[in-house]
Write a protein that holds these residues in place. Structure first.
Motif, PDB file in Angstrom:
ATOM      1  N   LEU A   4      53.676  43.589  33.172  1.00  0.00           N
ATOM      2  CA  LEU A   4      53.200  44.913  33.566  1.00  0.00           C
ATOM      3  C   LEU A   4      54.375  45.786  33.971  1.00  0.00           C
ATOM      4  O   LEU A   4      55.207  45.369  34.780  1.00  0.00           O
ATOM      5  CB  LEU A   4      52.214  44.796  34.733  1.00  0.00           C
ATOM      6  N   VAL A   5      54.430  46.999  33.427  1.00  0.00           N
ATOM      7  CA  VAL A   5      55.520  47.928  33.733  1.00  0.00           C
ATOM      8  C   VAL A   5      54.929  49.287  34.100  1.00  0.00           C
ATOM      9  O   VAL A   5      54.286  49.939  33.276  1.00  0.00           O
ATOM     10  CB  VAL A   5      56.482  48.088  32.542  1.00  0.00           C
ATOM     11  N   GLU A   6      55.164  49.702  35.352  1.00  0.00           N
ATOM     12  CA  GLU A   6      54.656  50.982  35.833  1.00  0.00           C
ATOM     13  C   GLU A   6      55.642  52.109  35.538  1.00  0.00           C
ATOM     14  O   GLU A   6      56.858  51.884  35.439  1.00  0.00           O
ATOM     15  CB  GLU A   6      54.415  50.951  37.345  1.00  0.00           C
ATOM     16  N   SER A   7      55.115  53.311  35.453  1.00  0.00           N
ATOM     17  CA  SER A   7      55.937  54.513  35.313  1.00  0.00           C
ATOM     18  C   SER A   7      55.154  55.699  35.846  1.00  0.00           C
ATOM     19  O   SER A   7      53.942  55.592  36.067  1.00  0.00           O
ATOM     20  CB  SER A   7      56.333  54.747  33.856  1.00  0.00           C
ATOM     21  N   GLY A   8      55.857  56.806  36.055  1.00  0.00           N
ATOM     22  CA  GLY A   8      55.189  58.033  36.463  1.00  0.00           C
ATOM     23  C   GLY A   8      55.332  58.403  37.916  1.00  0.00           C
ATOM     24  O   GLY A   8      54.850  59.463  38.335  1.00  0.00           O
ATOM     25  N   GLY A   9      55.984  57.562  38.698  1.00  0.00           N
ATOM     26  CA  GLY A   9      56.179  57.896  40.101  1.00  0.00           C
ATOM     27  C   GLY A   9      57.181  59.022  40.272  1.00  0.00           C
ATOM     28  O   GLY A   9      57.853  59.429  39.323  1.00  0.00           O
ATOM     29  N   GLY A  10      57.268  59.527  41.496  1.00  0.00           N
ATOM     30  CA  GLY A  10      58.222  60.599  41.766  1.00  0.00           C
ATOM     31  C   GLY A  10      57.901  61.310  43.052  1.00  0.00           C
ATOM     32  O   GLY A  10      57.109  60.832  43.870  1.00  0.00           O
ATOM     33  N   LEU A  11      58.527  62.480  43.206  1.00  0.00           N
ATOM     34  CA  LEU A  11      58.340  63.310  44.388  1.00  0.00           C
ATOM     35  C   LEU A  11      57.383  64.448  44.060  1.00  0.00           C
ATOM     36  O   LEU A  11      57.558  65.134  43.039  1.00  0.00           O
ATOM     37  CB  LEU A  11      59.692  63.871  44.833  1.00  0.00           C
ATOM     38  N   VAL A  12      56.405  64.658  44.909  1.00  0.00           N
ATOM     39  CA  VAL A  12      55.423  65.718  44.696  1.00  0.00           C
ATOM     40  C   VAL A  12      55.075  66.344  46.041  1.00  0.00           C
ATOM     41  O   VAL A  12      55.121  65.668  47.077  1.00  0.00           O
ATOM     42  CB  VAL A  12      54.171  65.166  43.991  1.00  0.00           C
ATOM     43  N   GLN A  13      54.748  67.626  46.015  1.00  0.00           N
ATOM     44  CA  GLN A  13      54.365  68.301  47.247  1.00  0.00           C
ATOM     45  C   GLN A  13      52.937  67.961  47.641  1.00  0.00           C
ATOM     46  O   GLN A  13      52.117  67.628  46.769  1.00  0.00           O
ATOM     47  CB  GLN A  13      54.500  69.811  47.063  1.00  0.00           C
ATOM     48  N   GLY A  15      49.156  68.194  48.171  1.00  0.00           N
ATOM     49  CA  GLY A  15      48.195  68.933  47.367  1.00  0.00           C
ATOM     50  C   GLY A  15      48.428  68.826  45.876  1.00  0.00           C
ATOM     51  O   GLY A  15      47.577  69.245  45.081  1.00  0.00           O
ATOM     52  N   GLY A  16      49.567  68.270  45.493  1.00  0.00           N
ATOM     53  CA  GLY A  16      49.897  68.132  44.087  1.00  0.00           C
ATOM     54  C   GLY A  16      49.274  66.914  43.437  1.00  0.00           C
ATOM     55  O   GLY A  16      48.487  66.186  44.061  1.00  0.00           O
ATOM     56  N   SER A  17      49.647  66.703  42.174  1.00  0.00           N
ATOM     57  CA  SER A  17      49.084  65.599  41.385  1.00  0.00           C
ATOM     58  C   SER A  17      50.193  64.826  40.687  1.00  0.00           C
ATOM     59  O   SER A  17      51.270  65.365  40.394  1.00  0.00           O
ATOM     60  CB  SER A  17      48.125  66.144  40.325  1.00  0.00           C
ATOM     61  N   LEU A  18      49.904  63.560  40.449  1.00  0.00           N
ATOM     62  CA  LEU A  18      50.761  62.691  39.647  1.00  0.00           C
ATOM     63  C   LEU A  18      49.865  61.762  38.858  1.00  0.00           C
ATOM     64  O   LEU A  18      48.772  61.420  39.324  1.00  0.00           O
ATOM     65  CB  LEU A  18      51.687  61.847  40.528  1.00  0.00           C
ATOM     66  N   ARG A  19      50.360  61.324  37.711  1.00  0.00           N
ATOM     67  CA  ARG A  19      49.652  60.294  36.961  1.00  0.00           C
ATOM     68  C   ARG A  19      50.586  59.119  36.745  1.00  0.00           C
ATOM     69  O   ARG A  19      51.651  59.246  36.138  1.00  0.00           O
ATOM     70  CB  ARG A  19      49.162  60.803  35.601  1.00  0.00           C
ATOM     71  N   LEU A  20      50.154  57.980  37.246  1.00  0.00           N
ATOM     72  CA  LEU A  20      50.875  56.733  37.039  1.00  0.00           C
ATOM     73  C   LEU A  20      50.345  56.030  35.797  1.00  0.00           C
ATOM     74  O   LEU A  20      49.143  56.098  35.504  1.00  0.00           O
ATOM     75  CB  LEU A  20      50.741  55.807  38.240  1.00  0.00           C
ATOM     76  N   ASN A  77      46.914  49.279  25.538  1.00  0.00           N
ATOM     77  CA  ASN A  77      47.290  48.308  26.575  1.00  0.00           C
ATOM     78  C   ASN A  77      47.832  49.002  27.817  1.00  0.00           C
ATOM     79  O   ASN A  77      48.847  48.583  28.399  1.00  0.00           O
ATOM     80  CB  ASN A  77      48.336  47.311  26.051  1.00  0.00           C
ATOM     81  N   THR A  78      47.165  50.053  28.248  1.00  0.00           N
ATOM     82  CA  THR A  78      47.672  50.860  29.351  1.00  0.00           C
ATOM     83  C   THR A  78      46.539  51.194  30.320  1.00  0.00           C
ATOM     84  O   THR A  78      45.414  51.484  29.897  1.00  0.00           O
ATOM     85  CB  THR A  78      48.304  52.163  28.824  1.00  0.00           C
ATOM     86  N   VAL A  79      46.882  51.153  31.592  1.00  0.00           N
ATOM     87  CA  VAL A  79      45.977  51.591  32.643  1.00  0.00           C
ATOM     88  C   VAL A  79      46.648  52.750  33.377  1.00  0.00           C
ATOM     89  O   VAL A  79      47.871  52.769  33.528  1.00  0.00           O
ATOM     90  CB  VAL A  79      45.603  50.440  33.599  1.00  0.00           C
ATOM     91  N   TYR A  80      45.841  53.687  33.816  1.00  0.00           N
ATOM     92  CA  TYR A  80      46.342  54.907  34.440  1.00  0.00           C
ATOM     93  C   TYR A  80      45.771  55.071  35.844  1.00  0.00           C
ATOM     94  O   TYR A  80      44.676  54.598  36.139  1.00  0.00           O
ATOM     95  CB  TYR A  80      45.958  56.126  33.610  1.00  0.00           C
ATOM     96  N   LEU A  81      46.505  55.790  36.664  1.00  0.00           N
ATOM     97  CA  LEU A  81      45.991  56.211  37.962  1.00  0.00           C
ATOM     98  C   LEU A  81      46.318  57.694  38.115  1.00  0.00           C
ATOM     99  O   LEU A  81      47.479  58.054  38.309  1.00  0.00           O
ATOM    100  CB  LEU A  81      46.601  55.410  39.111  1.00  0.00           C
ATOM    101  N   GLN A  82      45.288  58.519  37.982  1.00  0.00           N
ATOM    102  CA  GLN A  82      45.436  59.955  38.192  1.00  0.00           C
ATOM    103  C   GLN A  82      45.247  60.246  39.665  1.00  0.00           C
ATOM    104  O   GLN A  82      44.193  59.939  40.229  1.00  0.00           O
ATOM    105  CB  GLN A  82      44.412  60.722  37.367  1.00  0.00           C
ATOM    106  N   MET A  83      46.279  60.785  40.285  1.00  0.00           N
ATOM    107  CA  MET A  83      46.256  61.028  41.721  1.00  0.00           C
ATOM    108  C   MET A  83      46.288  62.526  41.978  1.00  0.00           C
ATOM    109  O   MET A  83      47.254  63.207  41.609  1.00  0.00           O
ATOM    110  CB  MET A  83      47.459  60.354  42.392  1.00  0.00           C
TER     111      MET A  83
END
Length: 124
Positions: A4-13, A15-20, A77-83
């Motif tokens: 398993l290899v995650e991606s999509g992390g980072g810095l966000v303000q 109220g913002g959004s990220l998708r892992l 073969n991917t799972v997502y987390l919309q934050m």
């Protein structure tokens, strides 16, 4: 066993959004329940969300319910987390995980496979 290899992390303000994203190797991805956990320094790894092998059932921690959405694409073969509506308290290292077990699966001992984690920082 899947890698398993995650991606999509980072810095966000706030109220913002990220998708892992979590990409899994192996031909049996679709047979696993997949999930996300998170961990901050000095604390135990905590359950965030999970999705059944076919995507028909999802589970969320109360702290993220209504803000986060877990989804999967078995063809990729991917799972997502919309934050969405991120808060400073969502800051953590987020881990992708896989298991063949059924609910309850909100503790780390119920999961067999883990990614290396991706950092999410929510700060202004």
């Amino acid at each position: 066993q899947p890698q398993l290899v995650e991606s999509g992390g980072g810095l966000v303000q706030p109220g913002g959004s990220l998708r892992l994203s979590c990409a899994a190797s192996g031909r049996t991805f679709s047979s696993y329940t997949m999930g996300w956990f998170r961990q901050t320094p000095g604390k135990e790894r905590e359950f965030v969300a999970a999705i059944s092998w076919g995507g028909g059932n999802t589970y969320y921690a109360n702290s993220v319910k209504g803000r986060f959405i877990i989804a999967r694409d078995n063809g990729k073969n991917t799972v997502y987390l919309q934050m969405n509506s991120l808060k400073p308290e969502d800051t953590a290292v987020y881990y992708c995980a896989g298991t063949t077990r059924t609910w309850p699966i909100d503790t780390t001992t119920r999961w067999d496979y883990w990614g290396q984690g991706t950092q999410v920082t929510v700060s202004s």
